[in-house]
Design an enzyme around this catalytic site. Structure first.
Site, PDB file in Angstrom:
ATOM      1  N   HIS A 245      67.003  70.324  14.586  1.00  0.00           N
ATOM      2  CA  HIS A 245      66.994  71.168  15.781  1.00  0.00           C
ATOM      3  C   HIS A 245      68.144  70.808  16.718  1.00  0.00           C
ATOM      4  O   HIS A 245      67.931  70.602  17.919  1.00  0.00           O
ATOM      5  CB  HIS A 245      65.672  71.010  16.529  1.00  0.00           C
ATOM      6  CG  HIS A 245      64.485  71.552  15.813  1.00  0.00           C
ATOM      7  ND1 HIS A 245      63.188  71.248  16.184  1.00  0.00           N
ATOM      8  CD2 HIS A 245      64.374  72.396  14.759  1.00  0.00           C
ATOM      9  CE1 HIS A 245      62.342  71.866  15.394  1.00  0.00           C
ATOM     10  NE2 HIS A 245      63.039  72.571  14.508  1.00  0.00           N
TER      11      HIS A 245
ATOM     12  N   HIS B 174      60.397  74.258  18.681  1.00  0.00           N
ATOM     13  CA  HIS B 174      61.310  74.623  17.607  1.00  0.00           C
ATOM     14  C   HIS B 174      62.212  75.694  18.209  1.00  0.00           C
ATOM     15  O   HIS B 174      61.728  76.759  18.631  1.00  0.00           O
ATOM     16  CB  HIS B 174      60.527  75.140  16.407  1.00  0.00           C
ATOM     17  CG  HIS B 174      59.714  74.074  15.747  1.00  0.00           C
ATOM     18  ND1 HIS B 174      59.854  73.731  14.424  1.00  0.00           N
ATOM     19  CD2 HIS B 174      58.743  73.253  16.239  1.00  0.00           C
ATOM     20  CE1 HIS B 174      59.024  72.747  14.123  1.00  0.00           C
ATOM     21  NE2 HIS B 174      58.329  72.442  15.213  1.00  0.00           N
TER      22      HIS B 174
END
Length: 596
Positions: free
Chosen positions: A532, A576
């Site tokens: 990420h 996320h």
């Protein structure tokens, strides 16, 4: 071999048919000028291609380094998400430098090199993050457009919440009031009920440390609830599927694939600023260099690694660093390539009763695997319609945690998370392969609000050579303390009575990790990344002498160049990040259209 032939045939058909006539493989077919040139057909770039071509007066070129995503099972079947990376033809197969926080290990660091970008290869979890994350964006940038109140419509705009593949009653699994039901991006809860789903939710109700959260996409993320994923009609819904394919036949859109942008060029000055409106691109290191001009804007959506690499190759970055490589600095922006932030990810596994149904059913039995695939192909049902985790949790450290007494809280506020838990009904790890025998349950935990910051730097002036990626994962006392607490929280979760007739024991040496010191070393030896990354061209207020882009995402000190991808986030949301990227692209599209 058969998959490659299928993709090649599809491309040939598309090039010969009117419905896909704008998908190009040959750079010489590209026009010399467009209104907008978008670099990257990833999560953000595909959104921009769709929204900007809504205006028939705009003509748009998208240049994508990767291949088509059409017809590739590993990019379509949700459960195959774990097979989508690394070292595949549709990924940038990066690796990091040796990470001191990982006991001097290097890890793979894949990003999507395909239509849809990383939205085509991620594990599809769809979380917006805390409302405080966006209010913090607004505070950092001094621009209210990034606040939860004003940005929330852009977070909702992409979404089309749909029923799951098995059509089960999802009352009590999400809150319809906080969702959109007519956007292009399909989102749902899990479409195949796992044997552990009820146990996870029951633990959230039974144990005081954990609470049940009906819908963490409300902006209140703390607690444990059902995972929402970019899955619809039994398949992954990437930005390519949702935004690009529906408009690929628009006459004002060209999409050039398998072609890499090498730099953006500055040829003149406008209003006292260098104008970067020409893009150079090629298909191989030794191949012909082509150029195209954007009459209105060049938009970099090349991702957290690609965007800073292109900027630095173009003479935009830290002047000292560029000069050392022989690149003439044009704009001194030391923040380019800095502030890299990511979620480190650690997995704990438990051995469970052998006759239970877990991922290992198919992983250890080729007959079962074939049956599951046949079921999926026949009617879009079964275990393959789900992502790797049906439940997710976001939690905070205890208020009396020692690390909070020595380190300022890096989260966005009291409603934001310090760590994440992901629950998987099988052996899950980003580091090692599953055992060949046995049945398992996994809890993965991450540092949701990390304090570690890394860099992306040029290795050379060759645009086809991967840059030096150093995320500096687990490089601070806070981050390792949170990771240890997250792992211990996972243990307390599994100690709940509802697991007594399911879990046998911790897997392998994990049962002997009875001190924080032993657990820390195990974490440093086995942790990877949740992949990420954000922040390498971050936003800052107008007129600030730090950061890379203004809140309208225009590159500071430059005309004609805007950045729209996760590199603009000044810090990593406790989420996320794909949902935030979709929202950013939707906002950017409105800003761009309004300015022209």
């Amino acid at each position: 071999m058969m998959r490659s032939l299928f993709c090649l045939c599809w491309l040939v058909i598309c090039l010969l048919s009117s419905s896909c006539a704008r998908l190009l493989l040959d750079p010489s077919e590209v026009s010399k000028e467009y209104d907008f040139v978008i670099v990257g057909a990833g999560t953000a770039g595909s959104v921009l291609a769709n929204r900007l071509t809504e205006n028939p007066k705009f003509n748009v070129l998208v240049i994508e380094a990767g291949i088509s995503d059409v017809g590739v099972d590993d990019l379509i079947i949700p459960f195959f998400a774990l097979l989508a990376t690394p070292d595949r033809p549709w990924t940038w197969n990066y690796t990091t430098t040796l990470q001191e926080g990982f006991n001097n290990r290097s890890i793979v660091y894949p990003r999507g090199r395909v239509l849809g970008g990383s939205s085509s290869v991620n594990i599809m979890v769809y979380t917006r993050g805390s409302s405080e994350d966006y209010d913090r964006f607004a505070k950092v940038t001094k621009d209210s457009r990034w606040s939860w109140k004003e940005f929330q419509p852009y977070l909702k705009k992409p979404e089309h919440f749909v029923e799951p593949a098995d059509h089960h009653n999802i009352t009590g699994e999400f809150n319809p009031a906080v969702h959109n039901f007519n956007g292009p991006l399909l989102v749902s809860v899990a479409g195949n009920i796992a044997a552990t789903d009820g146990r996870v939710i029951q633990t959230a109700h039974d144990v005081d440390e954990f609470t049940f959260n009906l819908d963490m996409n409300s902006g209140d993320i703390l607690g444990i609830g059902n995972t929402q994923s970019t899955i619809g009609n039994s398949a992954r819904c990437s930005s390519s599927v949702a935004y690009l394919r529906p408009v690929i036949n628009r006459r004002n859109l060209d999409v050039l694939i398998q072609t890499q942008v090498t730099k953006v060029l500055h040829e003149r000055t406008i209003n006292g600023q260098p104008l970067f409106n020409t893009v150079e691109f090629a298909q191989s290191p030794t191949g012909r260099r082509f150029q195209v001009t954007a009459n209105k804007e060049v938009i970099l959506s090349a991702g957290v690694i690609g965007t800073p690499q292109i900027l630095m190759l173009s003479g935009i970055g830290d002047s000292h660093d560029l000069s050392k490589l022989g690149i003439k600095p044009i704009i001194n922006l030391p923040s380019i390539g800095k502030n890299l932030s990511d979620h480190p990810l650690f997995a704990s596994q438990w051995v469970v009763i052998n006759n239970t149904s877990t991922f290992e059913d198919a992983e250890q039995n080729v007959t079962v695997a074939a049956e599951q695939l046949a079921q999926y192909k026949a009617n879009g049902t079964g275990p393959l319609v789900q992502g790797p985790s049906n439940q997710i949790g976001w939690l905070r450290l205890p208020q009396d945690s020692p690390i909070l007494k020595t380190t300022p809280d890096p989260s966005s506020g009291p409603k934001s998370a310090h760590f994440e838990l992901l629950f998987s009904n099988g052996y899950s790890s980003f580091v090692d392969a599953p055992p060949s025998t046995g049945r398992y349950f996994s809890v993965l935990n991450t540092v949701a609000s990390p304090t570690s910051r890394g860099t992306v730097q040029l290795r050379s002036t060759d645009p086809f050579e991967f840059p030096i990626i150093d995320p500096k994962l687990l490089s601070t006392d806070f981050d390792i303390s949170v990771m240890i607490e997250g792992a211990k929280s996972a243990r307390r979760f599994i100690a709940a009575s509802v697991w007594d007739d399911y879990v046998i024991a911790p897997f392998g040496i994990q049962g002997g990790l009875d001190t924080d010191e032993k657990l820390e070393q195990f974490i440093r030896n086995t942790t990877s990344s949740e992949f990420h990354p954000v922040g390498t061209a971050s936003m800052s207020p107008v007129g600030a002498h730090w950061g890379a882009v203004d809140p309208d995402l225009k590159l500071k000190g430059v005309a004609g160049l805007r950045i729209v991808d996760a590199s603009v986030f000044p810090f990593l949301p406790a989420a996320h990040p794909q949902a935030a990227v979709y929202g950013t692209a939707e906002l950017a599209a409105d800003i761009i259209k309004a300015s022209h």
